[in-house]
Design a protein around this motif. Structure first.
Motif, PDB file in Angstrom:
ATOM      1  N   ALA A   1      -7.460   2.418   8.922  1.00 46.48           N
ATOM      2  CA  ALA A   1      -8.369   1.329   9.260  1.00 46.48           C
ATOM      3  C   ALA A   1      -8.011   0.096   8.452  1.00 46.48           C
ATOM      4  N   SER A   2      -8.420  -1.052   8.964  1.00 44.59           N
ATOM      5  CA  SER A   2      -8.206  -2.285   8.232  1.00 44.59           C
ATOM      6  C   SER A   2      -9.228  -2.360   7.096  1.00 44.59           C
ATOM      7  N   PRO A   3      -8.973  -3.175   6.083  1.00 43.05           N
ATOM      8  CA  PRO A   3      -9.911  -3.285   4.957  1.00 43.05           C
ATOM      9  C   PRO A   3     -11.320  -3.708   5.358  1.00 43.05           C
ATOM     10  N   SER A   4     -11.469  -4.355   6.484  1.00 40.07           N
ATOM     11  CA  SER A   4     -12.781  -4.844   6.910  1.00 40.07           C
ATOM     12  C   SER A   4     -13.633  -3.763   7.565  1.00 40.07           C
ATOM     13  N   LYS A   5     -13.027  -2.598   7.888  1.00 39.63           N
ATOM     14  CA  LYS A   5     -13.787  -1.541   8.570  1.00 39.63           C
ATOM     15  C   LYS A   5     -14.719  -0.817   7.630  1.00 39.63           C
TER      16      LYS A   5
ATOM     17  N   MET B   1       0.805  -1.195   0.000  1.00 40.19           N
ATOM     18  CA  MET B   1       0.000   0.000   0.000  1.00 40.19           C
ATOM     19  C   MET B   1       0.850   1.262   0.000  1.00 40.19           C
ATOM     20  N   ALA B   2       2.054   1.171   0.471  1.00 40.40           N
ATOM     21  CA  ALA B   2       2.921   2.348   0.503  1.00 40.40           C
ATOM     22  C   ALA B   2       3.354   2.711  -0.909  1.00 40.40           C
ATOM     23  N   ASN B   3       3.568   3.985  -1.139  1.00 41.73           N
ATOM     24  CA  ASN B   3       3.994   4.452  -2.433  1.00 41.73           C
ATOM     25  C   ASN B   3       5.354   5.095  -2.262  1.00 41.73           C
ATOM     26  N   THR B   4       6.336   4.578  -2.971  1.00 39.34           N
ATOM     27  CA  THR B   4       7.687   5.085  -2.795  1.00 39.34           C
ATOM     28  C   THR B   4       8.141   5.950  -3.968  1.00 39.34           C
ATOM     29  N   GLU B   5       7.277   6.184  -4.946  1.00 36.67           N
ATOM     30  CA  GLU B   5       7.691   6.945  -6.118  1.00 36.67           C
ATOM     31  C   GLU B   5       7.787   8.441  -5.855  1.00 36.67           C
ATOM     32  N   LEU B   6       6.982   8.989  -4.993  1.00 33.62           N
ATOM     33  CA  LEU B   6       6.975  10.415  -4.695  1.00 33.62           C
ATOM     34  C   LEU B   6       7.598  10.628  -3.318  1.00 33.62           C
ATOM     35  N   SER B   7       8.640  11.438  -3.276  1.00 34.56           N
ATOM     36  CA  SER B   7       9.247  11.707  -1.972  1.00 34.56           C
ATOM     37  C   SER B   7       8.479  12.824  -1.273  1.00 34.56           C
ATOM     38  N   HIS B   8       8.630  12.894   0.030  1.00 37.02           N
ATOM     39  CA  HIS B   8       7.975  13.928   0.814  1.00 37.02           C
ATOM     40  C   HIS B   8       8.455  15.311   0.365  1.00 37.02           C
ATOM     41  N   GLN B   9       9.734  15.448   0.111  1.00 34.90           N
ATOM     42  CA  GLN B   9      10.269  16.736  -0.326  1.00 34.90           C
ATOM     43  C   GLN B   9       9.708  17.148  -1.680  1.00 34.90           C
ATOM     44  N   GLU B  10       9.560  16.197  -2.603  1.00 33.61           N
ATOM     45  CA  GLU B  10       8.962  16.523  -3.903  1.00 33.61           C
ATOM     46  C   GLU B  10       7.530  17.027  -3.722  1.00 33.61           C
ATOM     47  N   LEU B  11       6.780  16.387  -2.849  1.00 32.00           N
ATOM     48  CA  LEU B  11       5.408  16.801  -2.582  1.00 32.00           C
ATOM     49  C   LEU B  11       5.382  18.229  -2.039  1.00 32.00           C
TER      50      LEU B  11
ATOM     51  N   PRO C   1       0.338   6.355   4.504  1.00 30.43           N
ATOM     52  CA  PRO C   1      -0.445   5.525   5.429  1.00 30.43           C
ATOM     53  C   PRO C   1      -0.132   4.057   5.166  1.00 30.43           C
ATOM     54  N   THR C   2      -0.130   3.273   6.217  1.00 29.20           N
ATOM     55  CA  THR C   2       0.204   1.855   6.077  1.00 29.20           C
ATOM     56  C   THR C   2      -1.015   0.996   5.791  1.00 29.20           C
ATOM     57  N   SER C   3      -2.190   1.587   5.882  1.00 31.38           N
ATOM     58  CA  SER C   3      -3.417   0.839   5.596  1.00 31.38           C
ATOM     59  C   SER C   3      -4.415   1.783   4.930  1.00 31.38           C
ATOM     60  N   TYR C   4      -5.663   1.360   4.890  1.00 30.44           N
ATOM     61  CA  TYR C   4      -6.715   2.190   4.309  1.00 30.44           C
ATOM     62  C   TYR C   4      -6.974   3.415   5.181  1.00 30.44           C
ATOM     63  N   LEU C   5      -7.381   4.504   4.540  1.00 29.80           N
ATOM     64  CA  LEU C   5      -7.814   5.696   5.269  1.00 29.80           C
ATOM     65  C   LEU C   5      -9.318   5.826   5.084  1.00 29.80           C
ATOM     66  N   VAL C   6     -10.031   6.007   6.183  1.00 34.41           N
ATOM     67  CA  VAL C   6     -11.481   6.186   6.107  1.00 34.41           C
ATOM     68  C   VAL C   6     -11.833   7.547   6.713  1.00 34.41           C
ATOM     69  N   PRO C   7     -12.784   8.252   6.072  1.00 34.11           N
ATOM     70  CA  PRO C   7     -13.179   9.552   6.600  1.00 34.11           C
ATOM     71  C   PRO C   7     -14.111   9.390   7.799  1.00 34.11           C
ATOM     72  N   LEU C   8     -13.849  10.118   8.853  1.00 32.29           N
ATOM     73  CA  LEU C   8     -14.675  10.035  10.058  1.00 32.29           C
ATOM     74  C   LEU C   8     -16.091  10.523   9.800  1.00 32.29           C
ATOM     75  N   ASP C   9     -16.240  11.512   8.899  1.00 30.53           N
ATOM     76  CA  ASP C   9     -17.574  12.030   8.590  1.00 30.53           C
ATOM     77  C   ASP C   9     -18.202  11.355   7.365  1.00 30.53           C
ATOM     78  N   GLY C  10     -17.520  10.357   6.795  1.00 29.32           N
ATOM     79  CA  GLY C  10     -18.041   9.636   5.641  1.00 29.32           C
ATOM     80  C   GLY C  10     -17.829  10.332   4.311  1.00 29.32           C
ATOM     81  N   ASP C  11     -17.182  11.494   4.304  1.00 29.93           N
ATOM     82  CA  ASP C  11     -17.025  12.290   3.090  1.00 29.93           C
ATOM     83  C   ASP C  11     -15.564  12.332   2.657  1.00 29.93           C
ATOM     84  N   TYR C  12     -15.248  11.637   1.569  1.00 27.57           N
ATOM     85  CA  TYR C  12     -13.873  11.628   1.065  1.00 27.57           C
ATOM     86  C   TYR C  12     -13.456  12.979   0.491  1.00 27.57           C
ATOM     87  N   LEU C  13     -14.407  13.861   0.217  1.00 28.73           N
ATOM     88  CA  LEU C  13     -14.058  15.183  -0.298  1.00 28.73           C
ATOM     89  C   LEU C  13     -13.652  16.154   0.808  1.00 28.73           C
ATOM     90  N   ASN C  14     -13.911  15.788   2.054  1.00 28.16           N
ATOM     91  CA  ASN C  14     -13.430  16.576   3.192  1.00 28.16           C
ATOM     92  C   ASN C  14     -12.007  16.086   3.468  1.00 28.16           C
TER      93      ASN C  14
END
Length: 103
Positions: free
Chosen positions: A99-103, A1-11, A77-90
């Motif tokens: 969260a784990s994939p089952s959440k 799940m980790a992405n190593t192509e973009l460095s933090h400094q590049e971002l 992030p090492t796993s999935y990210l889930v929005p607390l308010d249910g809105d991925y646009l926030n």
């Protein structure tokens, strides 16, 4: 799940992130993004049919909520990210938790 192509400094070099508003904006125009979408100060990315905002950096698409996590914490992030308010646009980083994939 980790992405190593973009460095933090590049971002940090290409995007600004307002963590309270949950908004990314371009620091500078960069290759791989149409000229009219990457002007300095303009909001970065676009909303796709899945209801999430994506941002193209160096010709690769990233989910904005994952970029927000990486921007603030300096690591992907090492796993999935889930929005607390249910809105991925926030895209406030405080709206997401790992969260784990089952959440």
């Amino acid at each position: 799940m980790a992405n190593t192509e973009l460095s933090h400094q590049e971002l940090l070099n290409v995007l600004d992130y307002d963590s309270e508003a949950g908004v990314f904006s371009w620091r500078e125009r960069h290759a791989g993004t149409p000229r009219y979408f990457s002007k300095r100060g303009f909001e970065a990315g676009s909303v796709k049919p899945d209801g999430k905002r994506y941002i193209r950096v160096h010709r690769k698409m990233y989910a904005a909520h994952r970029l927000a996590w990486f921007y603030v914490y300096g690591k992907w992030p090492t796993s999935y990210l889930v929005p607390l308010d249910g809105d991925y646009l926030n895209v406030c980083v405080s709206n997401f938790e790992e969260a784990s994939p089952s959440k």
